[in-house]
Motif scaffolding. Sequence first.
Motif, PDB file in Angstrom:
ATOM      1  N   MET A   1       0.840  -1.184   0.000  1.00 34.77           N
ATOM      2  CA  MET A   1       0.000   0.000   0.000  1.00 34.77           C
ATOM      3  C   MET A   1       0.888   1.252   0.000  1.00 34.77           C
ATOM      4  N   ALA A   2       0.563   2.199  -0.856  1.00 35.79           N
ATOM      5  CA  ALA A   2       1.324   3.443  -0.959  1.00 35.79           C
ATOM      6  C   ALA A   2       1.089   4.304   0.283  1.00 35.79           C
ATOM      7  N   PRO A   3       2.123   5.061   0.725  1.00 34.67           N
ATOM      8  CA  PRO A   3       1.920   5.947   1.877  1.00 34.67           C
ATOM      9  C   PRO A   3       0.884   7.021   1.559  1.00 34.67           C
ATOM     10  N   TYR A   4       0.108   7.372   2.558  1.00 31.54           N
ATOM     11  CA  TYR A   4      -0.928   8.391   2.389  1.00 31.54           C
ATOM     12  C   TYR A   4      -0.303   9.776   2.428  1.00 31.54           C
ATOM     13  N   SER A   5      -0.760  10.656   1.556  1.00 34.86           N
ATOM     14  CA  SER A   5      -0.374  12.069   1.564  1.00 34.86           C
ATOM     15  C   SER A   5      -1.639  12.903   1.630  1.00 34.86           C
ATOM     16  N   LEU A   6      -1.584  13.968   2.401  1.00 31.60           N
ATOM     17  CA  LEU A   6      -2.712  14.886   2.474  1.00 31.60           C
ATOM     18  C   LEU A   6      -2.952  15.532   1.115  1.00 31.60           C
ATOM     19  N   PRO A   7      -4.186  15.907   0.805  1.00 24.59           N
ATOM     20  CA  PRO A   7      -4.444  16.648  -0.430  1.00 24.59           C
ATOM     21  C   PRO A   7      -3.654  17.967  -0.443  1.00 24.59           C
ATOM     22  N   ALA A   8      -3.196  18.360  -1.604  1.00 22.56           N
ATOM     23  CA  ALA A   8      -2.373  19.566  -1.732  1.00 22.56           C
ATOM     24  C   ALA A   8      -3.085  20.829  -1.242  1.00 22.56           C
ATOM     25  N   GLN A   9      -4.410  20.852  -1.256  1.00 23.12           N
ATOM     26  CA  GLN A   9      -5.161  22.038  -0.835  1.00 23.12           C
ATOM     27  C   GLN A   9      -5.376  22.091   0.676  1.00 23.12           C
ATOM     28  N   THR A  10      -4.902  21.113   1.427  1.00 23.98           N
ATOM     29  CA  THR A  10      -5.071  21.092   2.879  1.00 23.98           C
ATOM     30  C   THR A  10      -4.366  22.293   3.494  1.00 23.98           C
ATOM     31  N   ARG A  11      -5.007  22.915   4.469  1.00 22.32           N
ATOM     32  CA  ARG A  11      -4.436  24.069   5.170  1.00 22.32           C
ATOM     33  C   ARG A  11      -4.608  23.873   6.671  1.00 22.32           C
ATOM     34  N   ILE A  12      -3.831  24.575   7.447  1.00 19.46           N
ATOM     35  CA  ILE A  12      -4.063  24.657   8.884  1.00 19.46           C
ATOM     36  C   ILE A  12      -5.135  25.737   9.047  1.00 19.46           C
ATOM     37  N   GLY A  13      -6.251  25.386   9.612  1.00 21.73           N
ATOM     38  CA  GLY A  13      -7.376  26.313   9.678  1.00 21.73           C
ATOM     39  C   GLY A  13      -7.282  27.350  10.780  1.00 21.73           C
ATOM     40  N   HIS A  14      -6.885  26.933  11.996  1.00 26.89           N
ATOM     41  CA  HIS A  14      -6.784  27.880  13.093  1.00 26.89           C
ATOM     42  C   HIS A  14      -5.925  27.307  14.204  1.00 26.89           C
ATOM     43  N   VAL A  15      -5.541  28.175  15.092  1.00 26.99           N
ATOM     44  CA  VAL A  15      -4.830  27.795  16.304  1.00 26.99           C
ATOM     45  C   VAL A  15      -5.671  28.280  17.476  1.00 26.99           C
ATOM     46  N   HIS A  16      -5.688  27.519  18.553  1.00 24.19           N
ATOM     47  CA  HIS A  16      -6.443  27.898  19.746  1.00 24.19           C
ATOM     48  C   HIS A  16      -5.447  27.978  20.896  1.00 24.19           C
ATOM     49  N   LEU A  17      -5.320  29.157  21.489  1.00 24.73           N
ATOM     50  CA  LEU A  17      -4.305  29.413  22.507  1.00 24.73           C
ATOM     51  C   LEU A  17      -4.917  29.559  23.888  1.00 24.73           C
ATOM     52  N   LYS A  18      -4.270  28.950  24.875  1.00 29.18           N
ATOM     53  CA  LYS A  18      -4.625  29.174  26.269  1.00 29.18           C
ATOM     54  C   LYS A  18      -3.930  30.465  26.705  1.00 29.18           C
ATOM     55  N   VAL A  19      -4.684  31.377  27.290  1.00 29.45           N
ATOM     56  CA  VAL A  19      -4.132  32.647  27.742  1.00 29.45           C
ATOM     57  C   VAL A  19      -4.533  32.877  29.198  1.00 29.45           C
ATOM     58  N   ALA A  20      -3.778  33.696  29.895  1.00 29.53           N
ATOM     59  CA  ALA A  20      -4.061  33.981  31.300  1.00 29.53           C
ATOM     60  C   ALA A  20      -5.079  35.103  31.461  1.00 29.53           C
TER      61      ALA A  20
END
Length: 161
Positions: A1-20
């Motif tokens: 089985m060939a290794p899986y690769s994400l689709p080229a259009q995949t993006r990181i959508g957001h980051v969620h930060l813990k803040v004080a």
Amino acid sequence: MAPYSLPAQTRIGHVHLKVADLKRAMAFYCDLLGFELITMYGDQAAFISAGGYHHHIGLNTWYSKDAPPAPVRAAGLFHTAILYPTRRDLAVALQRLLDAGYPLTGASDHGVSEAIYLNDPDQNGVELYWDRPRDEWPLRPDGSIEMYTRPLNLNELLATR
């Protein structure tokens, strides 16, 4: 089985930060960096974006209200990278930081990009950068990308405003 690769259009959508302190974090991300508030989740979380997206960054105090910053020498987020569309946009952001007297932790030319580094009020690392056009990326003889870390000339960057 060939290794899986994400689709080229995949993006990181957001980051969620813990803040004080949510208000302090919003002052940094919204007032200084220019993100817009999209919505609040009570008084414990804010969702902010550029251009009206539902959120690029979530800020919350659910587990971190009034807490000290995370230890530097611990596993966790190294930095959040915010990609600007043009070099001029990065220069404007840099000028805003300088005008506010906000401390930088670094500035680098990586060949493929130019970046400004700083910490948010909770000591979360933040990278502000722009990518050079792909046809200008430095390549090794084998065709792979040659990324490096060289000093960034801030005066030259500011001249593009």
